[in-house]
Enzyme design. Structure first.
Site, PDB file in Angstrom:
ATOM      1  N   LEU A  38       0.845  -1.198   0.000  1.00  0.00           N
ATOM      2  CA  LEU A  38       0.000   0.000   0.000  1.00  0.00           C
ATOM      3  C   LEU A  38       0.879   1.247   0.000  1.00  0.00           C
ATOM      4  CD1 LEU A  38      -2.608  -1.030   2.744  1.00  0.00           C
ATOM      5  CD2 LEU A  38      -2.832  -1.246   0.253  1.00  0.00           C
ATOM      6  N   GLY A  39       0.292   2.410  -0.300  1.00  0.00           N
ATOM      7  CA  GLY A  39       1.014   3.678  -0.135  1.00  0.00           C
ATOM      8  C   GLY A  39       1.237   4.465  -1.410  1.00  0.00           C
ATOM      9  N   ILE A 184      11.292  17.623  -8.699  1.00  0.00           N
ATOM     10  CA  ILE A 184      12.024  16.353  -8.666  1.00  0.00           C
ATOM     11  C   ILE A 184      13.472  16.588  -9.067  1.00  0.00           C
ATOM     12  CG2 ILE A 184      12.271  14.088  -9.791  1.00  0.00           C
ATOM     13  CD1 ILE A 184       9.267  13.848  -9.841  1.00  0.00           C
ATOM     14  N   GLU A 187      15.594  18.126  -6.227  1.00  0.00           N
ATOM     15  CA  GLU A 187      15.757  17.230  -5.064  1.00  0.00           C
ATOM     16  C   GLU A 187      16.735  16.095  -5.403  1.00  0.00           C
ATOM     17  OE1 GLU A 187      12.012  15.969  -3.351  1.00  0.00           O
ATOM     18  OE2 GLU A 187      11.444  18.000  -2.794  1.00  0.00           O
ATOM     19  N   LEU A 319       0.371  16.959  -5.458  1.00  0.00           N
ATOM     20  CA  LEU A 319       1.007  16.941  -4.137  1.00  0.00           C
ATOM     21  C   LEU A 319       0.278  15.953  -3.239  1.00  0.00           C
ATOM     22  CD1 LEU A 319       1.528  20.769  -3.559  1.00  0.00           C
ATOM     23  CD2 LEU A 319       3.280  19.080  -4.121  1.00  0.00           C
ATOM     24  N   HIS A 444      12.389  32.388  20.892  1.00  0.00           N
ATOM     25  CA  HIS A 444      13.696  32.873  20.450  1.00  0.00           C
ATOM     26  C   HIS A 444      14.780  31.967  21.005  1.00  0.00           C
ATOM     27  CE1 HIS A 444      16.903  35.663  19.404  1.00  0.00           C
ATOM     28  NE2 HIS A 444      17.389  35.500  20.630  1.00  0.00           N
TER      29      HIS A 444
HETATM   30  P1  FAD Z   1      -0.514   7.843  -6.088  1.00  0.00           P
HETATM   31  O1  FAD Z   1       0.293   8.076  -4.888  1.00  0.00           O
HETATM   32  O2  FAD Z   1       0.166   7.857  -7.407  1.00  0.00           O
HETATM   33  O3  FAD Z   1      -1.227   6.436  -5.874  1.00  0.00           O
HETATM   34  C1  FAD Z   1      -2.011   5.840  -6.847  1.00  0.00           C
HETATM   35  C2  FAD Z   1      -2.081   4.342  -6.572  1.00  0.00           C
HETATM   36  O4  FAD Z   1      -3.087   3.768  -7.396  1.00  0.00           O
HETATM   37  C3  FAD Z   1      -0.789   3.596  -6.900  1.00  0.00           C
HETATM   38  O5  FAD Z   1      -0.379   2.823  -5.804  1.00  0.00           O
HETATM   39  C4  FAD Z   1      -1.159   2.704  -8.080  1.00  0.00           C
HETATM   40  O6  FAD Z   1      -0.475   1.472  -8.102  1.00  0.00           O
HETATM   41  C5  FAD Z   1      -2.646   2.493  -7.839  1.00  0.00           C
HETATM   42  N1  FAD Z   1      -3.414   2.132  -9.037  1.00  0.00           N
HETATM   43  C6  FAD Z   1      -3.423   2.764 -10.232  1.00  0.00           C
HETATM   44  N2  FAD Z   1      -4.320   2.181 -11.066  1.00  0.00           N
HETATM   45  C7  FAD Z   1      -4.875   1.156 -10.369  1.00  0.00           C
HETATM   46  C8  FAD Z   1      -5.869   0.193 -10.665  1.00  0.00           C
HETATM   47  N3  FAD Z   1      -6.509   0.172 -11.846  1.00  0.00           N
HETATM   48  N4  FAD Z   1      -6.197  -0.720  -9.715  1.00  0.00           N
HETATM   49  C9  FAD Z   1      -5.578  -0.691  -8.507  1.00  0.00           C
HETATM   50  N5  FAD Z   1      -4.651   0.208  -8.159  1.00  0.00           N
HETATM   51  C10 FAD Z   1      -4.307   1.122  -9.082  1.00  0.00           C
HETATM   52  N6  FAD Z   1       4.297  15.315  -2.969  1.00  0.00           N
HETATM   53  C11 FAD Z   1       4.360  16.018  -1.815  1.00  0.00           C
HETATM   54  O7  FAD Z   1       3.345  16.582  -1.387  1.00  0.00           O
HETATM   55  N7  FAD Z   1       5.521  16.111  -1.102  1.00  0.00           N
HETATM   56  C12 FAD Z   1       6.666  15.531  -1.532  1.00  0.00           C
HETATM   57  O8  FAD Z   1       7.710  15.649  -0.870  1.00  0.00           O
HETATM   58  C13 FAD Z   1       6.643  14.810  -2.746  1.00  0.00           C
HETATM   59  N8  FAD Z   1       7.755  14.211  -3.211  1.00  0.00           N
HETATM   60  C14 FAD Z   1       7.692  13.486  -4.364  1.00  0.00           C
HETATM   61  C15 FAD Z   1       8.862  12.895  -4.831  1.00  0.00           C
HETATM   62  C16 FAD Z   1       8.845  12.157  -6.001  1.00  0.00           C
HETATM   63  C17 FAD Z   1      10.119  11.535  -6.506  1.00  0.00           C
HETATM   64  C18 FAD Z   1       7.612  11.984  -6.708  1.00  0.00           C
HETATM   65  C19 FAD Z   1       7.566  11.154  -7.957  1.00  0.00           C
HETATM   66  C20 FAD Z   1       6.449  12.570  -6.251  1.00  0.00           C
HETATM   67  C21 FAD Z   1       6.477  13.330  -5.080  1.00  0.00           C
HETATM   68  N9  FAD Z   1       5.339  13.966  -4.593  1.00  0.00           N
HETATM   69  C22 FAD Z   1       5.403  14.701  -3.447  1.00  0.00           C
HETATM   70  C23 FAD Z   1       4.044  13.853  -5.277  1.00  0.00           C
HETATM   71  C24 FAD Z   1       3.154  12.775  -4.592  1.00  0.00           C
HETATM   72  O9  FAD Z   1       3.858  11.548  -4.562  1.00  0.00           O
HETATM   73  C25 FAD Z   1       1.838  12.624  -5.343  1.00  0.00           C
HETATM   74  O10 FAD Z   1       1.229  13.885  -5.487  1.00  0.00           O
HETATM   75  C26 FAD Z   1       0.913  11.692  -4.568  1.00  0.00           C
HETATM   76  O11 FAD Z   1       1.482  10.420  -4.418  1.00  0.00           O
HETATM   77  C27 FAD Z   1      -0.436  11.555  -5.296  1.00  0.00           C
HETATM   78  O12 FAD Z   1      -1.254  10.716  -4.556  1.00  0.00           O
HETATM   79  P2  FAD Z   1      -2.433   9.896  -5.235  1.00  0.00           P
HETATM   80  O13 FAD Z   1      -3.103   9.173  -4.128  1.00  0.00           O
HETATM   81  O14 FAD Z   1      -3.246  10.759  -6.101  1.00  0.00           O
HETATM   82  O15 FAD Z   1      -1.725   8.850  -6.229  1.00  0.00           O
HETATM   83  P1  NAD Z   2       7.755  19.896 -12.463  1.00  0.00           P
HETATM   84  O1  NAD Z   2       6.589  20.337 -13.251  1.00  0.00           O
HETATM   85  O2  NAD Z   2       7.970  20.398 -11.092  1.00  0.00           O
HETATM   86  O3  NAD Z   2       9.100  20.234 -13.266  1.00  0.00           O
HETATM   87  C1  NAD Z   2       9.321  19.850 -14.602  1.00  0.00           C
HETATM   88  C2  NAD Z   2      10.378  20.765 -15.166  1.00  0.00           C
HETATM   89  O4  NAD Z   2      10.791  20.270 -16.438  1.00  0.00           O
HETATM   90  C3  NAD Z   2       9.878  22.204 -15.382  1.00  0.00           C
HETATM   91  O5  NAD Z   2      10.737  23.094 -14.730  1.00  0.00           O
HETATM   92  C4  NAD Z   2       9.905  22.351 -16.894  1.00  0.00           C
HETATM   93  O6  NAD Z   2      10.206  23.673 -17.313  1.00  0.00           O
HETATM   94  C5  NAD Z   2      11.024  21.365 -17.295  1.00  0.00           C
HETATM   95  N1  NAD Z   2      10.959  20.933 -18.693  1.00  0.00           N
HETATM   96  C6  NAD Z   2       9.862  20.620 -19.431  1.00  0.00           C
HETATM   97  N2  NAD Z   2      10.223  20.283 -20.687  1.00  0.00           N
HETATM   98  C7  NAD Z   2      11.585  20.373 -20.748  1.00  0.00           C
HETATM   99  C8  NAD Z   2      12.565  20.163 -21.787  1.00  0.00           C
HETATM  100  N3  NAD Z   2      12.204  19.787 -23.000  1.00  0.00           N
HETATM  101  N4  NAD Z   2      13.866  20.347 -21.492  1.00  0.00           N
HETATM  102  C9  NAD Z   2      14.245  20.743 -20.252  1.00  0.00           C
HETATM  103  N5  NAD Z   2      13.358  20.973 -19.242  1.00  0.00           N
HETATM  104  C10 NAD Z   2      12.057  20.778 -19.488  1.00  0.00           C
HETATM  105  O7  NAD Z   2       7.679  18.288 -12.499  1.00  0.00           O
HETATM  106  P2  NAD Z   2       8.568  17.195 -11.762  1.00  0.00           P
HETATM  107  O8  NAD Z   2       9.759  17.797 -11.147  1.00  0.00           O
HETATM  108  O9  NAD Z   2       8.730  16.091 -12.744  1.00  0.00           O
HETATM  109  O10 NAD Z   2       7.605  16.732 -10.600  1.00  0.00           O
HETATM  110  C11 NAD Z   2       6.332  16.111 -10.909  1.00  0.00           C
HETATM  111  C12 NAD Z   2       5.328  16.355  -9.836  1.00  0.00           C
HETATM  112  O11 NAD Z   2       5.697  15.710  -8.637  1.00  0.00           O
HETATM  113  C13 NAD Z   2       5.169  17.819  -9.557  1.00  0.00           C
HETATM  114  O12 NAD Z   2       3.856  18.190  -9.841  1.00  0.00           O
HETATM  115  C14 NAD Z   2       5.457  17.999  -8.109  1.00  0.00           C
HETATM  116  O13 NAD Z   2       4.490  18.760  -7.468  1.00  0.00           O
HETATM  117  C15 NAD Z   2       5.476  16.582  -7.549  1.00  0.00           C
HETATM  118  N6  NAD Z   2       6.616  16.514  -6.610  1.00  0.00           N
HETATM  119  C16 NAD Z   2       6.524  17.228  -5.454  1.00  0.00           C
HETATM  120  C17 NAD Z   2       7.583  17.243  -4.584  1.00  0.00           C
HETATM  121  C18 NAD Z   2       7.484  18.044  -3.326  1.00  0.00           C
HETATM  122  O14 NAD Z   2       6.388  18.441  -2.968  1.00  0.00           O
HETATM  123  N7  NAD Z   2       8.575  18.295  -2.614  1.00  0.00           N
HETATM  124  C19 NAD Z   2       8.756  16.558  -4.879  1.00  0.00           C
HETATM  125  C20 NAD Z   2       8.822  15.873  -6.069  1.00  0.00           C
HETATM  126  C21 NAD Z   2       7.725  15.856  -6.923  1.00  0.00           C
END
Ligand code: FAD
Ligand code: NAD
Length: 466
Positions: A38-39, A184, A187, A319, A444
């Site tokens: 899960l997760g 991404i 980070e 997010l 503080h």
């Molecule tokens: P998801 O977390 O994508 O979950 C969807 C689930 O549905 C998955 O487990 C998938 O397997 C399942 N699923 C899909 N289709 C089916 C099906 N047909 N049947 C059964 N199961 C299915 N956001 C933050 O707020 N803070 C962060 O620090 C942050 N860091 C991130 C770092 C990275 C590298 C990435 C990639 C994302 C990050 N995000 C962060 C974004 C965050 O992970 C997503 O916004 C969030 O997980 C979305 O939640 P969700 O429940 O919509 O979908």
């Molecule tokens: P993003 O939209 O944050 O960044 C994508 C970047 O790629 C943009 O800056 C864009 O200008 C650039 N880009 C697009 N086309 C390009 C090209 N042809 N050449 C070079 N650069 C190009 O998307 P992400 O970093 O992939 O993250 C995906 C999602 O995951 C985001 O919506 C973010 O909110 C979520 N996420 C959140 C966190 C967090 O909350 N700390 C961490 C990781 C991911």
């Protein structure tokens, strides 16, 4: 056949919150997850593993670069990369165990397999060929998102990889190209640059994290430069190829000159796209929009009133906390309540060091709309707490209404910005003015005090703390 009140498809932050809140409200709930754990993205291949690696790599960096400044002498610092990755796996395991416990505690039936629609009240569960049918009154779609890519860049998960693979690399790369300087990108660049990898970020826009207040991105360019990350901004990637043991990336640089770069791996981080594959949405007449997202109304109902959708699969910020808020929201809507989400007060955080955090309008958005604003700013170089920890990079910026002192936006880059921003969200949620905020006691010395000083500046009084 057991008839559920609510079936949630997808167990990410949206899905698990929807399931738990529904169960708390007394409904019979099932959650369907296609993977064995899960997760969702957040727990397994997103927020949590990324933060675990960010923390470990920051410790390594501190030990190498900062400890001697504190008078701490440590010799022969080295990295056990396998253990570095194993600790992250353990963090994930603890979190997925926590979710298993919550499902049990709330008497939620967990089904592993792919969920797809047979009709509005029947869901097919396919667990590697073993099929069963579940019946329900309501369905909540929470299937999340997957990494997007660019024309000319085929992700092969071997050398041309996504955030998922880069969080579990088998070895420490010597060189890494990251396409995209968004959340991404910066980070992941921080993690590997701190470990000694030569990282290049290629970003299409003219700054990093371009969707946030521009001053944050500009400051981050300077601060990530300290980690010796090569930044190619205003550069457009045209192609990426797997050459076997390395990758070749072609791009047009700032001057429009074609450049060829090689690296051990190329990470594609250019955004994510909604994921609806395998849901058989056609069976219930739901057609995703051209960007792949499921259209919903204000109640997060799809065109079928008993089928809701939340999280990354619908419009809005991708997010985890946005997905969670919508999970609880939909459960309460089904329950006949009238919940509310203030989308413009959902904070954004980037976990670089220093951290970046934002809530409300940016300067660019206010200027574009012709909304007058005042700026209250305080640098961490003037903060006693930041001096004590040698974290003096960055600032707090508060944007306020010039007449009433209402807080319109708060943007910070600095130590523990991710935690400090929570206070700004509360002040904006309850429409507290800068004058009122400036009269509240802040301990503080704290990093949060910088926020108070920015409020004091914005209220016209001027900062009084150090
Ligand atoms: P998801 O977390 O994508 O979950 C969807 C689930 O549905 C998955 O487990 C998938 O397997 C399942 N699923 C899909 N289709 C089916 C099906 N047909 N049947 C059964 N199961 C299915 N956001 C933050 O707020 N803070 C962060 O620090 C942050 N860091 C991130 C770092 C990275 C590298 C990435 C990639 C994302 C990050 N995000 C962060 C974004 C965050 O992970 C997503 O916004 C969030 O997980 C979305 O939640 P969700 O429940 O919509 O979908
Ligand atoms: P993003 O939209 O944050 O960044 C994508 C970047 O790629 C943009 O800056 C864009 O200008 C650039 N880009 C697009 N086309 C390009 C090209 N042809 N050449 C070079 N650069 C190009 O998307 P992400 O970093 O992939 O993250 C995906 C999602 O995951 C985001 O919506 C973010 O909110 C979520 N996420 C959140 C966190 C967090 O909350 N700390 C961490 C990781 C991911």
């Amino acid at each position: 056949m057991k008839v559920y009140d609510i079936i949630v498809i997808g167990s990410g932050p949206g899905g698990y919150t929807a399931a738990i809140r529904s169960a708390q409200l007394g409904y019979q709930v099932a959650i369907i997850e296609k993977y064995a754990v899960l997760g969702g993205t957040c727990t397994n291949v997103g927020c949590i593993p990324a933060k675990a690696l960010l923390d470990s790599s920051e410790h390594f960096h501190q030990a190498q670069q900062q400890f001697h400044l504190h008078g701490i002498q440590v010799g022969g610092i080295s990295l056990d990369f396998a253990k570095f990755m194993m600790r992250k796996e353990e963090v994930i395991r603890q979190n997925t165990n926590g979710l298993n416990y919550l499902m049990k505690k709330n008497k939620i039936d967990v089904h592993h397999g792919v969920g797809s629609f047979i009709d509005q009240t029947h869901i097919r569960l396919d667990n590697q060929g073993q099929e069963m049918t579940l019946e329900t009154r309501y369905v909540i779609i929470a299937t999340g998102s997957k990494p997007a890519t660019l024309p000319g860049v085929a992700i092969d998960k071997q050398r041309i990889i996504t955030s998922t693979e880069v969080l579990s690399l088998p070895e420490l790369p010597k060189t890494l190209i990251i396409i995209g300087g968004g959340v991404i990108g910066v980070e992941i660049a921080s993690v590997y640059a701190r470990l000694g990898t030569q990282v290049t970020i290629i970003e299409y826009a003219d700054s990093l994290i371009p969707t946030m207040d521009r001053e944050l991105g500009k400051t981050l360019v300077r601060l990530l430069g300290k980690l010796k990350i090569t930044l190619m901004i205003s550069s457009r990637v045209q192609a990426a190829r797997n050459l076997g043991n390395e990758t070749l990336v072609t791009c047009l640089d700032k001057a429009g000159v074609s450049q060829e770069l090689k690296a051990d791996y190329c990470v594609v981080a250019v955004g994510r796209k909604a994921y609806t594959v395998g849901l058989n949405l056609e069976a219930v007449g739901i057609r995703p929009e051209t960007n792949g997202k499921i259209k919903v109304n204000g109640k997060r109902q799809t065109v079928v009133p008993t089928i809701y959708a939340i999280g990354d699969v619908i419009e809005g910020a991708m997010l985890a906390h946005k997905a969670e808020d919508e999970g609880a929201f939909v459960a309460e809507v089904i329950n006949g309540q009238k919940p509310h989400i203030k989308y413009d007060l959902i904070p954004s955080v980037v976990y670089t060091w220093p951290e970046v955090a934002s809530v409300g309008s940016t300067e660019e958005q206010l200027s574009e709309k012709g909304i007058p604003y005042k700026v209250g700013k305080f640098p961490y170089s003037a903060s006693a707490r930041a001096r004590a920890s040698m974290d003096t990079d960055g600032f707090v910026k508060v944007l306020t209404d010039p007449t009433y002192g209402e807080i319109l936006g708060v943007h910070l880059i600095g130590p523990r910005a991710a935690d400090v921003i929570a206070q700004a969200v509360v002040s904006m949620e309850y429409e507290v003015t800068t004058q009122e905020m400036a009269h509240i006691s802040f301990a503080h010395p704290t990093y949060a005090e910088a926020l108070k000083d920015a409020y004091l500046q914005a209220s016209g009084q001027g900062a009084i703390n150090i």
